[in-house]
Design an enzyme around this catalytic site. Structure first.
Site, mmCIF file in Angstrom:
data_model
loop_
_atom_site.group_PDB
_atom_site.id
_atom_site.type_symbol
_atom_site.label_atom_id
_atom_site.label_comp_id
_atom_site.label_asym_id
_atom_site.label_seq_id
_atom_site.Cartn_x
_atom_site.Cartn_y
_atom_site.Cartn_z
ATOM 1 N N GLN A 248 34.637 36.067 43.802
ATOM 2 C CA GLN A 248 33.974 36.838 44.867
ATOM 3 C C GLN A 248 32.460 36.849 44.678
ATOM 4 O OE1 GLN A 248 35.786 37.848 47.327
ATOM 5 N NE2 GLN A 248 37.821 37.680 46.420
ATOM 6 N N CYS B 87 46.411 41.731 44.811
ATOM 7 C CA CYS B 87 46.547 41.103 43.500
ATOM 8 C C CYS B 87 45.790 41.879 42.429
ATOM 9 C CB CYS B 87 46.082 39.653 43.509
ATOM 10 S SG CYS B 87 47.011 38.645 44.642
ATOM 11 N N ASP C 74 34.633 35.824 36.193
ATOM 12 C CA ASP C 74 35.464 35.439 37.330
ATOM 13 C C ASP C 74 34.562 35.540 38.569
ATOM 14 O OD1 ASP C 74 37.038 35.385 39.578
ATOM 15 O OD2 ASP C 74 38.442 36.929 38.914
ATOM 16 N N HIS D 150 41.238 40.976 39.082
ATOM 17 C CA HIS D 150 42.302 40.331 39.848
ATOM 18 C C HIS D 150 43.389 39.902 38.854
ATOM 19 C CE1 HIS D 150 44.124 37.052 42.236
ATOM 20 N NE2 HIS D 150 43.548 37.570 43.302
ATOM 21 N N LYS E 181 37.090 30.025 49.100
ATOM 22 C CA LYS E 181 36.464 31.277 49.500
ATOM 23 C C LYS E 181 35.010 31.064 49.951
ATOM 24 C CE LYS E 181 39.270 34.086 46.347
ATOM 25 N NZ LYS E 181 40.318 34.662 47.183
#
Lengths: 406, 144
Positions: A201, A361, A198, A121, A224
């Site tokens: 997700q 993104c 990261d 991302h 999220k």
């Protein structure tokens, strides 16, 4: 897992969009919020609102207890050793930037390498581009396999003794690839590099154990996973966080302030300058309670089933291109014939179906896929196979609608 | 919303411009070139304008994007060709007002885009080419 009763706890899902029941397939952008989170934030403002860590009064200690209680919930959720290793941030982007400024820019010098992947991302690319420019370090990419996965051979070839920092998505927000992050962490450590994951997700969808993964930093966003926007987490190993300088200076993060010099509070507060995101943290704590009650393993199993079902059903549509590997997280990125993804999303919206269209993104990844934009349907614990069926129906209608044109 | 509402967005004339864009390509020689993109969605356009004696004598575009952005570019280039620069700018203002839902008279195909005003998420697609034209004209004026 009783999805029907779970859905009833998300008030927003109970509405019609353009005359059709809402089918929300954009949870990778932001997840909907369960009533318990909305009520926790509401109750905090109605009953406990005060600033934290300073008031002697009752509300002040109630607010502090709730805020620090949320930190402990996060610690348990990701199995950090200590709550000193859990820093509240505005989101994943701020968490990654904290590491870029507070760590990378302090230690990097010319000749050093930062290693990332083309599936990142923007928030896990640009902080490193900037850190590389500022320090003279080199930014390197681990090449992707044809199916959008990472091979450990490619990881081994890219990470060298010059590599000081590796930053990789736990799960790709476009391809749905679940990366072998534990193995990548081992390779990074063998070369003397630290690794940041990261988890934007990842954490919302699967059990994360930062000690088992042995990652040095793990960043994720509350919104999220059912929490409000504006709250996120940076996990970091204590030794690294101790070594780092704060990035924001001001109130709340100081110990002693003299006219020309100051000292910092201990961890984690030295990274939380200013009045913190109190209501957001409390909302995140409530979201974690909600997810734990259902069970992260049950959520992962439900999403795996949905991902398989969606891949099976969507791949039967004539003219669809699906990007990413077969085994994946619960999201499907695709294009339909020559219909532009915006047009796909507009027709689906007319049917009450919310999908994302655009570059997600991830412009470097769009280049790698050789597309300018894609559509993405992403699923969470409240989605059902019926939602997938409606998506398929909607896409068939889209084809029919644009059929005369192409 | 039913497909009837969609029909107000995807009018036949729009689809025709999307499928058979007018003035797509490049102008030979030294002309005004503007690149513009919509960073939220990735649509991008390159617009070339040839301005002679205050008149847009040629206009061409190239780019990638959805049916609305590309058809709008096609219609825009068609509409401004042969017009005075100030008239082209006035037309752009009219177009923005049409996107805000105002009743505006357009003689040509552009009128078909009025339905976009009911789809707020798509207004930026429709105005991309017009914004590129405005930017180009203003850059030219600054250089003169």
């Amino acid at each position: 897992m009783d999805v029907k009763s779970i859905r009833q706890q998300f008030p927003i899902l109970n509405q019609e969009i353009n005359g059709h029941p809402l089918v929300y397939l954009d949870s990778s952008a932001t997840a909907q919020k369960p009533l318990s989170v909305i009520e926790a934030v509401d109750a905090y403002y109605r009953e406990d609102n005060a600033n934290v860590h300073r008031g002697v009064h009752t509300l002040g200690s109630r607010a502090t207890d709730k805020y620090e209680g949320a930190r402990e919930k996060v610690r348990r959720f990701i199995h950090a050793k200590s709550s000193a290793e859990v820093i509240f941030t505005r989101g994943t982007t701020t968490a990654i930037n904290t590491v870029a400024y507070g760590y990378a820019r302090q230690i990097l010098k010319e000749g050093d390498e930062i290693v990332i992947t083309p599936m990142e991302h923007h928030s896990n690319i640009i902080p490193w581009q900037q850190a590389a420019k500022a320090t003279g370090a080199t930014l390197k990419y681990i090449p992707l396999e044809e199916d959008g996965t990472l091979s450990l051979d490619a990881v081994r070839e890219t990470i060298t003794k010059q590599t000081k920092l590796v930053a990789v998505a736990h799960v790709s927000n476009v391809l749905g690839t679940i990366n072998p992050v534990k193995e990548i962490a081992t390779i990074a450590h063998e070369n003397g590099a630290v690794i940041l994951l990261d988890g934007a997700q990842g954490a919302p969808h699967m059990k994360v154990d930062v000690q088992e993964l042995d990652c040095d930093f793990y960043a994720f966003s509350g919104h999220k996973m059912g929490a409000p926007t504006g709250i996120g987490v940076l996990y970091g190993k204590r030794a690294l966080l101790e070594q780092m300088e704060p990035v924001e200076f001001g109130g709340e993060m100081i110990d002693f302030v003299n006219l020309y010099d100051s000292t910092w509070k201990e961890l984690p507060w030295k990274f939380e300058g200013g009045t913190p995101i109190i209501a957001g943290a409390i909302g995140l704590g409530a979201a974690i309670d909600f997810l734990n009650e259902i069970g992260m393993d049950a959520i992962t199993a439900h999403e795996e089933k949905l991902a398989h079902y969606a891949m099976d059903k969507l791949s039967t549509i004539d003219g669809i291109s699906i990007y990413g590997p077969k085994e994946r997280a619960a999201l499907v990125t695709f294009n339909l014939d020559d219909v532009h993804p915006h047009d796909v999303a507009t027709v689906l919206d007319a049917e009450g179906i919310a999908v994302r269209a655009g570059h997600h993104c991830a412009q470097p990844l769009m280049k790698w896929l050789d597309v300018t934009a894609t559509a993405r349907a992403s699923f969470y614990l409240y989605n059902t196979e019926e939602d997938v069926d409606k998506l398929v129906e909607g896409l068939l209608k889209t084809k029919e609608y644009f059929g005369d044109v192409f | 919303m039913s497909f009837n509402n969609l029909d107000s967005l995807y009018r036949q004339v729009i689809m025709d411009h999307y499928k058979n864009p007018r003035n797509r390509g490049k102008i030979e020689g030294d002309v005004l070139t503007v690149d513009m993109n919509n960073p939220t969605c990735g649509d991008r356009i390159q617009l070339q304008l040839k301005v002679e004696d205050g008149i847009v004598s040629d206009a061409k575009f190239d780019g990638e994007g959805c049916s609305i952005s590309m058809s709008s570019a096609s219609m825009m280039t068609q509409a401004i060709k042969g017009k005075k620069v100030e008239d082209a700018l006035a037309m752009s203002k009219d177009f923005s007002n049409m996107m805000l839902g105002e009743e505006v008279e357009f003689e040509d195909d552009i009128a078909a885009l009025h339905g976009v005003s009911k789809f707020p998420a798509r207004i930026k697609c429709a105005t991309l080419a017009w914004k590129a034209m405005e930017k180009g004209v203003h850059e030219q004026e600054e250089n003169e």
